[in-house]
Structure formats: C-alpha cells, structure tokens
Design an enzyme around this catalytic site. Structure first.
Site, short mmCIF file in Angstrom:
data_model
loop_
_atom_site.label_atom_id
_atom_site.label_comp_id
_atom_site.label_asym_id
_atom_site.label_seq_id
_atom_site.Cartn_x
_atom_site.Cartn_y
_atom_site.Cartn_z
N GLU A 265 56.23 104.07 24.39
CA GLU A 265 57.41 104.87 24.02
C GLU A 265 58.58 103.88 24.02
OE1 GLU A 265 57.61 108.06 23.24
OE2 GLU A 265 55.71 108.88 23.94
N CYS A 299 66.96 107.17 24.27
CA CYS A 299 66.17 106.55 23.21
C CYS A 299 66.40 107.29 21.90
CB CYS A 299 64.69 106.52 23.57
SG CYS A 299 64.11 108.12 24.13
P1 NAD Z 1 63.15 97.56 29.55
O1 NAD Z 1 62.18 97.26 28.47
O2 NAD Z 1 64.10 96.52 29.95
O3 NAD Z 1 62.36 97.98 30.90
C1 NAD Z 1 61.41 99.04 30.92
C2 NAD Z 1 60.49 98.84 32.11
O4 NAD Z 1 59.68 97.69 31.90
C3 NAD Z 1 61.22 98.61 33.41
O5 NAD Z 1 60.53 99.27 34.45
C4 NAD Z 1 61.14 97.09 33.58
O6 NAD Z 1 61.26 96.65 34.91
C5 NAD Z 1 59.75 96.83 33.04
N1 NAD Z 1 59.47 95.47 32.59
C6 NAD Z 1 60.36 94.52 32.20
N2 NAD Z 1 59.70 93.39 31.82
C7 NAD Z 1 58.38 93.65 31.97
C8 NAD Z 1 57.20 92.90 31.73
N3 NAD Z 1 57.25 91.66 31.25
N4 NAD Z 1 56.00 93.47 31.98
C9 NAD Z 1 55.93 94.74 32.43
N5 NAD Z 1 57.02 95.50 32.69
C10 NAD Z 1 58.23 94.97 32.45
O7 NAD Z 1 63.92 98.91 29.12
P2 NAD Z 1 65.17 99.61 29.81
O8 NAD Z 1 66.40 98.80 29.56
O9 NAD Z 1 64.85 100.02 31.21
O10 NAD Z 1 65.25 100.98 28.98
C11 NAD Z 1 65.89 101.11 27.75
C12 NAD Z 1 64.89 101.05 26.61
O11 NAD Z 1 63.86 102.02 26.79
C13 NAD Z 1 65.52 101.36 25.27
O12 NAD Z 1 65.00 100.51 24.29
C14 NAD Z 1 65.08 102.80 25.02
O13 NAD Z 1 65.10 103.17 23.67
C15 NAD Z 1 63.71 102.78 25.60
N6 NAD Z 1 63.26 104.12 25.92
C16 NAD Z 1 62.35 104.72 25.10
C17 NAD Z 1 61.95 106.02 25.34
C18 NAD Z 1 60.97 106.70 24.43
O14 NAD Z 1 60.46 107.73 24.84
N7 NAD Z 1 60.70 106.19 23.24
C19 NAD Z 1 62.45 106.71 26.45
C20 NAD Z 1 63.37 106.07 27.28
C21 NAD Z 1 63.76 104.78 27.00
#
Ligand code: NAD
Length: 511
Positions: A265, A299
């Site tokens: 997602e 998102c």
């Molecule tokens: P992010 O990608 O920075 O982090 C998401 C999660 O991944 C966090 O828990 C983070 O600690 C973890 N993470 C970071 N690097 C990683 C790695 N190398 N391996 C595994 N895990 C890792 O995102 P964010 O800033 O927390 O959230 C915002 C983003 O999420 C936006 O792009 C938004 O659109 C998206 N989002 C999408 C949905 C959806 O349903 N499509 C819902 C909510 C948020």
C-alpha cells in the site's frame, strides 16, 4: 519532557509511562537505542521508547511462530469471538487512544477518533468474516472425484506501517489476519511508537484473558534496520507493507527474492476532476477536505485539481475563500475548534519549504495561496495552492507529503482523464459531474486507472467494506473489506477420489 509535566492523563490511562519498552513478544522489553516520541503540535518530547535490536526482532518472530499452531487450531468463529472482544476493548479505550493518535501523529481529534473507529469497524467485519470464510467445490470431469478449493492460514504475517495512519492500517491488517488464523509481528513507524505500544497492550490484554499467548500479536520498534530484519526472515510468509513507493519497492524486491508474498500500500498522487457541469459548492467542499484534511498527509490526499476551463476561475475563487476560513481554524489538534493541525515532524516542514521554493523559483509555478511555514511552536505550514506548472514536471509527478495542491486546466473529460492517469501512482481519483455519460466513461476501461474511483465525493476517506488500495506504483495491494482476506491465506486446490478407479484428467490413457 516528562509525561506528567505535560499533564496528559490519557497516557496513564493507556498504561504508558515516561520510558516505555518498545518490544513485545509475550513479554515487554527491548535493548536497542532509546528514541523520543515528539508531539508535532509543540515539538516537545512526550516520552521515550526503547527500540528493538535485530536479534530481538528475530526472537519476536520465533515467539509469533511458536504461538501459531495454537492460534491456527482454534475454529475460525472462536478466533472471531476473540477479535470481537478486541473490538469491545477498543470501544472502551476509544477516547484515550484517539487522543494519543492526535498527540503523537498530529491529526485533529475527530480524525484520531475516526482512525480508532475504523479499527473497531474492521473488527466487526472480521467477526462476520470468521463465520463466512468460504471454500469452493467445482464439478470434476472425473467420475467419483471431488474438486475443491480450501483456504488455510499462512503463518506469521509481518506488518510494517506508516506514520500517518498509526493505528487504522494495523487494524485492517491485524483483524483480518487474525480471523484468517495468522499470528503477527508488527513494526509501526519510528515516530509513532506510543500508539503501537498502547494498541498492543489493549490487544494482548484480551488474548491473555482468553488463555492465548500475547505473542500472537508481537510488536517490534525501530527504523529501517528493524523493518529489514522482518522483511528478510523466511519464517514470515507475507509482508504487508504500507509506506512510500521507494521503500515499498525495496521491500517487494527483497521479499520476491525469497519467494515470499507481499501486500503493498504505497504512495498516491491523487487527482480530483471538476467537469463543466459539476455541482461547484459540493466540489469545493470535497476538495477542501481532500486537499487540506490531515494537513495533506493522507495517502489519498488530493495532490492535483483538474478543472474545466469554463469553471476554473470560479472554482479557484471559492477554494481560496474556503482556505482563508481554514486559516482561522489552525491550532492544537487536541482542541475542539481545530480543523487544521501540524505536519508530522521537522523533516516534513523542511521538505515542504524546499518544494514550495522549487515550484516558485525553479519551475515557474504561481503560488495562488499559502506557501510559507507558520510561525508558531510545532511543525505548522500554510495550506498551499500552486498553478502554472506543466503536468509532467518532476515535482508534480512526485508525491509530496504536505498540503500542496497543483491546479490544471482542461477542456474535455478525455484530456482530464489523460492527466489523471498520467502519473506513476494509481491510488485514488474523483470526478465531479452530473452527467451519467461522464460517470460511465470514468468508471469504464478508458476512465480512471486508479484502485479507488470516486464520483461526486473527494479522493480521501474510504470505507472499510470495500477493498482499499491502488495500482501501478501504489503497489497493487488491497486491504480491508471485499475479498482482501485472500492475501492472508493460501489456497489449496484439492482433488479427492472417492471411487475405485483411477481415471486421469483430460481423458489420458496410460496403460
Ligand atoms: P516510509 O516509507 O518512510 O515508512 C513506512 C514504514 O517502513 C515505516 O515503518 C518505516 O520505519 C519502514 N521502513 C523504512 N525503511 C525500511 C526498510 N528499508 N525496510 C523495511 N521497512 C522500512 O513512509 P512514511 O513516511 O511513514 O509514510 C508516508 C508514505 O506512506 C506516503 O508515501 C503515503 O502515501 C504512504 N501511505 C500509503 C497508504 C496506502 O494505503 N496506500 C497508507 C498510508 C500511507
């Protein structure tokens, strides 16, 4: 920085202290570095959390793995009954938990309440599902044979979630994964650890009262290193990842390498189209909530407004007026009158400033509204409208997680749809129109290419009953209602011969 100094009684109600263990694998612990949870509305530290080291993450997976046979052996309706109790316990904690979401993530309280409510609702849904998980029987071409399809749980599901929905995304995943018979290891965002801890305390309390090990819902806390440890572990057959497209792509490649399953997602770049015949007042109201709700950190936030040239000026005028009234409702997200809160952290403010600068100075965009940081404690920026950029400009094509919306003008629905589809992401989309012909073109094969295709409502605020997710660089995953449960199970195609002969399929003779 002490919790008691800040006088948030609800933190104590949720069993949180000034220093919290961030690991739960049946017991609370953790020996990684200590991180601070910061309130976006003040910039002050709320509490400290001890993170997990990779070995502890592996231990948590071991515990979730050990708990699996007991959990998976329960009849699905019994698992559903326990999820029903979890829903009730969330109801009992609705107020303090929503307040914590507001405090730690920064969204306004009604949206914090909405998030917890979403978890409660999906629990109800999952209870029903636990008595309805289907199997199928097909006619076999062979005499005295039964051809069937049965769904079994996967094992340990890894849930990695984003900061902006610190509880609802876990709710969608956990309630469905649990009734399907899986145990869970969850890593929430590094910046919302208190929500993860409080939620896990509530759920493990219910499990333990039912004689079930709490490690069915294990929790680990930390950043990329902790996430990667879950992603790389072959004992975790499914990784459900919610976050940015860049990180999601890395995760997917790693999981694919080990032939695991993933549910992605990822980011959106959502457009709202206003056709010439649209009900303008309604479209403006929808656009305001979709563009500036959650300070642009959903998102599904509207990032692009595609306006028919005949109504563009009128629409923009009304939109700016509505934005003016939002400016009067900026404040502490926990306070009643607030409609618009802060960005999540300083990093988001810095990014907002860079993007608005690039728009104006480097790309020739016109700032129609906002464009500045707001001078007050915490991480507040003005809701911003920008026009005059080419649709293929890199900043328009990239999701900026801030309340910035770009304005485009078109003369036909065909051009508007092309703009809507002309980005890599494919999450949410909306069309405002009164024409039935437009509606059916929009929802058909030549219409929106997104996972969420709305008519006369905004791009954000989906319901749990249907499947939620997006196409293309949004990752293709679906969560929540409809048949999203299938992600959390493996399908067995079963053929049983209850006769005395051994006919081969396709009528093959082998004798
Ligand atoms: P992010 O990608 O920075 O982090 C998401 C999660 O991944 C966090 O828990 C983070 O600690 C973890 N993470 C970071 N690097 C990683 C790695 N190398 N391996 C595994 N895990 C890792 O995102 P964010 O800033 O927390 O959230 C915002 C983003 O999420 C936006 O792009 C938004 O659109 C998206 N989002 C999408 C949905 C959806 O349903 N499509 C819902 C909510 C948020």
């Amino acid at each position: 920085y002490l919790v008691t100094d800040l006088n948030y009684g609800f933190l104590k109600q949720l069993g949180l202290t000034t220093e919290n263990p961030g690991l739960y694998d049946g017991r609370w612990g953790g020996s990684g570095k200590v991180i601070e949870s910061i309130s976006p509305s003040t910039g002050k530290v709320i509490a400290k959390v001890r993170t997990s080291i990779p070995q502890e993450v592996r231990n948590a997976i071991t515990e979730a793995h050990k708990a699996w046979p007991q959990w998976a052996s329960l009849p699905a309706p019994t698992r559903g009954e326990i999820v029903r109790q979890i829903g009730d316990e969330l109801r009992n904690n609705l107020k303090p938990l929503s307040q914590l979401v507001s405090l730690e993530m920064g969204k306004i309280l009604p949206e914090g309440i909405g998030e917890v409510q979403e978890f409660i609702d999906i629990c109800d849904y999952a209870v029903g599902l636990s008595r309805m998980l289907p199997g199928s029987m097909f006619p076999s071409e062979r005499k005295n044979h039964a051809l069937m399809e049965k769904w079994n749980p996967l094992g340990v599901v890894g849930v990695i979630s984003a900061f902006n929905f610190p509880i609802a995304v876990y709710g969608w995943n956990s309630a469905i994964a649990m009734v399907c018979g899986n145990t869970i290891v969850w890593k929430g965002a590094l910046t919302t650890p208190l929500v993860s801890i409080a939620t896990t305390k509530i759920i493990t309390g219910v499990l333990e009262r039912n004689g079930i090990p709490g490690s069915v819902v294990s929790l680990v806390t930390g950043g990329p290193e902790v996430g990667e440890t879950i992603v790389e572990d072959t004992r975790v057959p499914l990784i459900s990842f919610t976050g940015s497209t860049n990180v999601g792509k890395e995760v997917a490649l790693k999981v694919q390498e080990r032939f695991g399953k993933f549910l992605l997602e990822l980011g959106g770049n959502n457009a709202l189209i206003v056709a010439q015949d649209a009900e303008l007042e309604m479209a403006v109201r929808a656009a305001v909530f979709s563009c500036v709700g959650t300070a642009g950190q959903r998102c599904t936030t509207t990032r692009r407004l595609i306006l028919h040239s005949k109504i563009k000026n009128e629409f923009l005028g009304k939109l700016k007026k509505a934005y003016e009234s939002i400016l009067e409702r900026i404040g502490d997200p926990l306070e009643n009158n607030t409609l618009y809160g802060p960005l999540h952290n300083q990093h988001a403010v810095d990014e907002y400033k860079v993007i608005t600068y690039r728009n104006k100075i480097l790309c020739g965009g016109k700032i129609e509204f906002g464009g500045k940081q707001i001078e007050r404690p915490g991480f507040y920026v003005e809701p911003t409208i920008i026009s005059g950029l080419p649709a293929d400009a890199k900043i328009v094509q990239t999701e900026t997680f801030a309340p910035i919306v770009y304005i485009f003008e078109t003369n036909s629905l065909e051009d508007a749809v092309a703009l809507n589809n002309g980005v890599q992401q494919g999450l949410s989309s909306s069309l405002f129109t009164k024409s039935i012909e437009n509606v059916f073109r929009w929802i058909g094969p030549h219409g929106s290419d997104c996972g969420i295709v709305n008519v006369n409502i905004g791009t954000s605020g989906a319901e749990i009953g249907a499947a939620f997710g997006g196409e293309k660089a949004t990752g293709g995953g679906r969560e929540s209602g409809s048949d999203a449960w299938k992600h959390y199970m493996r399908r067995a195609t079963i053929t049983i011969n209850y006769g005395n002969d051994l006919p081969l399929a396709q009528g093959i003779k082998f004798e």
